[in-house]
Design a protein around this motif. Structure first.
Motif, PDB file in Angstrom:
ATOM      1  N   ARG A  89     -20.204 -23.443  22.864  1.00 60.31           N
ATOM      2  CA  ARG A  89     -21.316 -22.496  22.838  1.00 60.31           C
ATOM      3  C   ARG A  89     -20.784 -21.159  23.358  1.00 60.31           C
ATOM      4  NH1 ARG A  89     -26.565 -25.778  25.315  1.00 60.31           N
ATOM      5  NH2 ARG A  89     -26.155 -27.782  24.267  1.00 60.31           N
ATOM      6  N   LEU A  90     -21.275 -20.063  22.793  1.00 57.01           N
ATOM      7  CA  LEU A  90     -21.022 -18.779  23.437  1.00 57.01           C
ATOM      8  C   LEU A  90     -21.662 -18.815  24.820  1.00 57.01           C
ATOM      9  CD1 LEU A  90     -21.632 -16.126  20.610  1.00 57.01           C
ATOM     10  CD2 LEU A  90     -19.459 -16.675  21.710  1.00 57.01           C
ATOM     11  N   PHE A 325     -10.856 -17.142  34.012  1.00 59.74           N
ATOM     12  CA  PHE A 325     -10.672 -15.720  33.732  1.00 59.74           C
ATOM     13  C   PHE A 325     -11.592 -15.225  32.604  1.00 59.74           C
ATOM     14  CE2 PHE A 325      -6.718 -17.642  35.221  1.00 59.74           C
ATOM     15  CZ  PHE A 325      -6.476 -16.888  36.355  1.00 59.74           C
ATOM     16  N   TYR A 326     -12.597 -16.064  32.259  1.00 63.66           N
ATOM     17  CA  TYR A 326     -13.471 -15.689  31.144  1.00 63.66           C
ATOM     18  C   TYR A 326     -14.308 -14.460  31.495  1.00 63.66           C
ATOM     19  CZ  TYR A 326     -16.164 -16.427  26.890  1.00 63.66           C
ATOM     20  OH  TYR A 326     -16.717 -16.269  25.636  1.00 63.66           O
ATOM     21  N   HIS A 327     -14.778 -14.401  32.738  1.00 64.45           N
ATOM     22  CA  HIS A 327     -15.508 -13.237  33.226  1.00 64.45           C
ATOM     23  C   HIS A 327     -14.616 -12.443  34.174  1.00 64.45           C
ATOM     24  CE1 HIS A 327     -18.935 -15.073  31.379  1.00 64.45           C
ATOM     25  NE2 HIS A 327     -19.017 -16.058  32.254  1.00 64.45           N
ATOM     26  N   SER A 328     -15.078 -11.293  34.584  1.00 64.69           N
ATOM     27  CA  SER A 328     -14.336 -10.526  35.581  1.00 64.69           C
ATOM     28  C   SER A 328     -14.352 -11.308  36.892  1.00 64.69           C
ATOM     29  CB  SER A 328     -14.963  -9.145  35.776  1.00 64.69           C
ATOM     30  OG  SER A 328     -16.347  -9.264  36.073  1.00 64.69           O
ATOM     31  N   ALA A 329     -13.182 -11.693  37.371  1.00 64.63           N
ATOM     32  CA  ALA A 329     -13.085 -12.535  38.563  1.00 64.63           C
ATOM     33  C   ALA A 329     -11.636 -12.583  39.025  1.00 64.63           C
ATOM     34  CB  ALA A 329     -13.574 -13.956  38.254  1.00 64.63           C
ATOM     35  N   ASP A 372       1.431 -27.664  25.046  1.00 66.91           N
ATOM     36  CA  ASP A 372       0.978 -26.545  24.211  1.00 66.91           C
ATOM     37  C   ASP A 372      -0.364 -25.984  24.675  1.00 66.91           C
ATOM     38  OD1 ASP A 372       2.765 -26.872  21.382  1.00 66.91           O
ATOM     39  OD2 ASP A 372       2.578 -28.659  22.622  1.00 66.91           O
ATOM     40  N   PHE A 373      -0.418 -24.650  24.775  1.00 69.21           N
ATOM     41  CA  PHE A 373      -1.631 -23.955  25.212  1.00 69.21           C
ATOM     42  C   PHE A 373      -2.043 -22.908  24.176  1.00 69.21           C
ATOM     43  CE2 PHE A 373       0.404 -25.452  29.057  1.00 69.21           C
ATOM     44  CZ  PHE A 373      -0.646 -25.904  29.844  1.00 69.21           C
ATOM     45  N   TRP A 374      -3.333 -22.646  24.112  1.00 70.11           N
ATOM     46  CA  TRP A 374      -3.907 -21.635  23.218  1.00 70.11           C
ATOM     47  C   TRP A 374      -4.708 -20.665  24.064  1.00 70.11           C
ATOM     48  CZ3 TRP A 374      -3.514 -20.099  18.287  1.00 70.11           C
ATOM     49  CH2 TRP A 374      -4.579 -19.427  17.677  1.00 70.11           C
ATOM     50  N   LEU A 375      -4.399 -19.386  23.981  1.00 72.47           N
ATOM     51  CA  LEU A 375      -5.081 -18.352  24.772  1.00 72.47           C
ATOM     52  C   LEU A 375      -5.868 -17.436  23.853  1.00 72.47           C
ATOM     53  CD1 LEU A 375      -1.924 -18.797  25.937  1.00 72.47           C
ATOM     54  CD2 LEU A 375      -2.830 -17.360  27.759  1.00 72.47           C
ATOM     55  N   THR A 376      -7.108 -17.158  24.216  1.00 72.64           N
ATOM     56  CA  THR A 376      -7.992 -16.333  23.401  1.00 72.64           C
ATOM     57  C   THR A 376      -8.644 -15.258  24.260  1.00 72.64           C
ATOM     58  OG1 THR A 376      -8.530 -18.147  21.893  1.00 72.64           O
ATOM     59  CG2 THR A 376     -10.067 -16.317  21.956  1.00 72.64           C
ATOM     60  N   SER A 377      -8.568 -14.023  23.801  1.00 68.99           N
ATOM     61  CA  SER A 377      -9.290 -12.922  24.422  1.00 68.99           C
ATOM     62  C   SER A 377     -10.208 -12.288  23.392  1.00 68.99           C
ATOM     63  CB  SER A 377      -8.329 -11.873  24.979  1.00 68.99           C
ATOM     64  OG  SER A 377      -7.495 -12.430  25.975  1.00 68.99           O
ATOM     65  N   PHE A 479     -22.198 -12.630  10.756  1.00 65.87           N
ATOM     66  CA  PHE A 479     -23.335 -12.102  11.513  1.00 65.87           C
ATOM     67  C   PHE A 479     -22.982 -11.749  12.957  1.00 65.87           C
ATOM     68  CE2 PHE A 479     -23.811 -16.770  12.106  1.00 65.87           C
ATOM     69  CZ  PHE A 479     -23.840 -16.835  13.503  1.00 65.87           C
ATOM     70  N   PHE A 480     -21.812 -12.170  13.450  1.00 67.88           N
ATOM     71  CA  PHE A 480     -21.454 -11.916  14.852  1.00 67.88           C
ATOM     72  C   PHE A 480     -21.470 -10.426  15.169  1.00 67.88           C
ATOM     73  CE2 PHE A 480     -20.456 -16.219  14.868  1.00 67.88           C
ATOM     74  CZ  PHE A 480     -19.884 -16.667  16.058  1.00 67.88           C
ATOM     75  N   VAL A 481     -22.064 -10.091  16.291  1.00 66.87           N
ATOM     76  CA  VAL A 481     -22.096  -8.709  16.780  1.00 66.87           C
ATOM     77  C   VAL A 481     -20.888  -8.448  17.671  1.00 66.87           C
ATOM     78  CG1 VAL A 481     -23.443  -7.039  18.117  1.00 66.87           C
ATOM     79  CG2 VAL A 481     -24.604  -8.682  16.612  1.00 66.87           C
ATOM     80  N   SER A 482     -20.516  -9.449  18.431  1.00 69.06           N
ATOM     81  CA  SER A 482     -19.287  -9.435  19.218  1.00 69.06           C
ATOM     82  C   SER A 482     -18.649 -10.809  19.062  1.00 69.06           C
ATOM     83  CB  SER A 482     -19.588  -9.135  20.693  1.00 69.06           C
ATOM     84  OG  SER A 482     -20.393 -10.166  21.250  1.00 69.06           O
ATOM     85  N   SER A 483     -17.394 -10.937  19.469  1.00 71.77           N
ATOM     86  CA  SER A 483     -16.678 -12.178  19.152  1.00 71.77           C
ATOM     87  C   SER A 483     -16.656 -13.185  20.286  1.00 71.77           C
ATOM     88  CB  SER A 483     -15.240 -11.853  18.738  1.00 71.77           C
ATOM     89  OG  SER A 483     -14.518 -11.292  19.827  1.00 71.77           O
ATOM     90  N   GLY A 484     -17.044 -12.762  21.524  1.00 71.25           N
ATOM     91  CA  GLY A 484     -16.838 -13.663  22.646  1.00 71.25           C
ATOM     92  C   GLY A 484     -15.361 -14.025  22.736  1.00 71.25           C
ATOM     93  N   ALA A 485     -15.048 -15.054  23.514  1.00 75.70           N
ATOM     94  CA  ALA A 485     -13.642 -15.461  23.629  1.00 75.70           C
ATOM     95  C   ALA A 485     -13.486 -16.966  23.461  1.00 75.70           C
ATOM     96  CB  ALA A 485     -13.061 -15.006  24.962  1.00 75.70           C
ATOM     97  N   VAL A 486     -14.458 -17.595  22.800  1.00 78.09           N
ATOM     98  CA  VAL A 486     -14.332 -19.021  22.474  1.00 78.09           C
ATOM     99  C   VAL A 486     -14.483 -19.187  20.966  1.00 78.09           C
ATOM    100  CG1 VAL A 486     -15.087 -19.947  24.692  1.00 78.09           C
ATOM    101  CG2 VAL A 486     -16.803 -19.369  22.954  1.00 78.09           C
TER     102      VAL A 486
END
Length: 509
Positions: A89-90, A325-329, A372-377, A479-486
């Protein structure tokens, strides 16, 4: 003559078909490809990644006019036949305005609560396994995941514990997998080759198996394969689509329907609209806003191979993620992004990435020690990052953004892994999804037909109806307005369930 034509069988199209199947309406689903064959090559990294056995042979253009072969899959189930089935979920905050290092992620015209019940329905439909509450950023839901989380294999559990001791909060990854597939599944079961591979055992929670196959159980629902939509025609007023023009084999055919649902994926849906320009829409159908094709996003992604000091015999390592690290922290003013595990690399994938082995390792030995790791921003919407069509050829004009946060994310993961003293080398894996993580690998494509209340600045309304047309709905990642990070798939599925329910209640009579 049909009541409804659905274009595309990916996450959006197949779920729309599932949701509308019980309406009694005569529904035709169009897919430009065919079924993915169930064969031993499904699990061959040489066939899948090096020989591109299942990707299109179409050539697209980049912003400089250079041609490339995209890692697109035109088949029943769309790209979900090849995705890793991580179904997130976003976050609630993703629907609001967020400041990033390189700009602003804008607010959506809907909020998380508008999708909450549909997210839960989507998780049930796609057999999601997870542990509610283990992800510190996950929106609250009183209901658990439909299925318990996949267990960590011993080496992965060890890494999970090491990262926990370091001070991070790894969580059980939500994965769509069906351990009780349909009766005709004829391949032996193995939970192994997942990311980028079609699943011959038919356990992966993809759109074909989870949604489309259920829709096709209804006599009023029909699927037409090898049918490429080339144009949508309107009436003289330009208010309604009256014809869907398809290419089948060497010939062209005209189909008609009262309602058209475009779910060809963010890139191809935009391309179809742009190619359907007419007197009323000289810049492309549904494009009075000049927003069709703009704000293309597909995330800032990196695949990282970390070499563990001891062998990693794991078969399926895609069982945990990190969202600290998903939010500012943790000392960072702005969000960095999301980390999750990937499927296990083999010798052929690593060899294709690295011209020389890591010191002290052969390629075979590297594969045996790889984690193996996958990183998304987050990829920020930019109107100049766009899809256009030049002489019938798709062009992707894209410039990276929000790279600063992504670099911080890579640094933090490597620092956390090094702290355990169990990792020796790190290799950035560009070969994943055939072509690396540049524009040739549009796995998380979204944003080209953005949602909004204002017809002058958006393409569809909050129920994905095109502002400019009475009978066109666009239901895919566009339809996405922003992409989120997931990963965006679950949000597309949830929106399709929401739009389908709305159509049955308020539009279809």
């Amino acid at each position: 003559m049909y009541d409804i034509i659905i274009i595309g069988t990916g996450a959006g199209g197949s779920t729309m078909a599932y949701q509308l199947a019980d309406s009694g309406k005569k529904i035709l689903i169009l897919e430009r490809g065919d079924y993915v064959p169930v064969e031993k090559e499904n699990w061959s990294s040489i066939e899948v990644f090096q020989k591109n056995r299942y990707t299109t042979t179409d050539l697209w253009l980049d912003k400089n006019g250079n041609t490339f072969r995209p890692g697109m899959h035109y088949n029943v189930g769309g790209n979900t036949k090849f995705y890793g089935a991580a179904l997130f979920r976003l976050r609630e905050e993703d629907f609001k305005e967020i400041q990033h290092y390189d700009g602003i992620s804008p607010a959506w015209p809907i909020q998380y609560d508008d999708l909450k019940s549909y997210y839960l329905e989507a998780e049930k439909l796609f057999h999601v396994h997870g542990k509610r509450g283990s992800d510190p950023t996950e929106p609250f839901d009183s209901e658990p995941y439909p299925h318990s989380a996949l267990p960590h294999e011993p080496r992965i559990q060890e890494i999970f514990d090491e990262l926990t001791n370091y001070g991070l909060h790894p969580f059980e990854l939500p994965i769509g997998v069906n351990f009780e597939p349909h009766s005709t599944a004829n391949a032996p079961y193995t939970l192994d080759r997942f990311d980028g591979f079609p699943d011959a055992s038919e356990r992966k929670g993809d759109a074909h198996l989870c949604a489309l196959s259920k829709a096709l159980e209804y006599s009023n629902v029909e699927l037409m394969t090898n049918a490429k939509v080339v144009k949508l025609n309107t009436d003289h007023s330009g208010k309604r689509i009256t014809e869907v023009i398809i290419e089948q084999g060497e010939g062209m055919e005209t189909l008609t329907a009262d309602l058209v649902i475009l779910s060809a994926g963010a890139i191809n849906s935009a391309a179809i609209l742009l190619q359907s320009k007419n007197d009323q829409f000289p810049n492309g159908l549904a494009n009075s806003s000049d927003q069709v094709g703009r704000n293309y996003m597909f995330h800032q992604n990196t695949a990282l191979i970390a070499l563990y000091t001891e062998p990693n015999p794991t078969k399926f390592g895609k069982t945990f993620g990190i969202n600290d690290f998903y939010h500012s922290a943790r000392g960072y003013k702005f969000p960095l992004g999301h980390i999750q595990m990937l499927g296990k690399s083999d010798e052929n994938q690593i060899k294709a990435d690295s011209p020389i082995p890591a010191p002290g390792f052969t390629f075979d030995l590297m594969a045996k020690h790889a984690v193996d790791f996958w990183l998304t921003s987050e990829d920020l919407p930019d109107p100049e990052n766009r899809v256009t069509v030049e002489d019938g050829q798709i062009k992707i004009s894209y410039t990276d953004n929000n790279q600063k946060g992504h670099e911080f994310l890579k640094t933090e993961l490597i620092k956390a892994l090094k702290a355990s003293g169990k990792f020796e080398s790190f290799l950035f894996k560009g070969y994943y999804f055939s072509k690396g993580m540049d524009i040739a690998s549009p796995a998380h494509q979204n944003g080209t037909t953005r949602m909004g209340p204002d017809p002058e600045t958006s393409v569809v309304d909050t129920y994905c109806k095109a502002h400019d047309l009475e009978n066109l709905y666009i239901v895919d990642g566009g339809f996405f307005v922003s992409s989120g990070a997931v990963n965006p798939a679950l949000t597309i599925i949830a929106m399709a369930l929401r739009v389908g329910e709305y159509l049955k209640k308020h539009v279809l009579k």
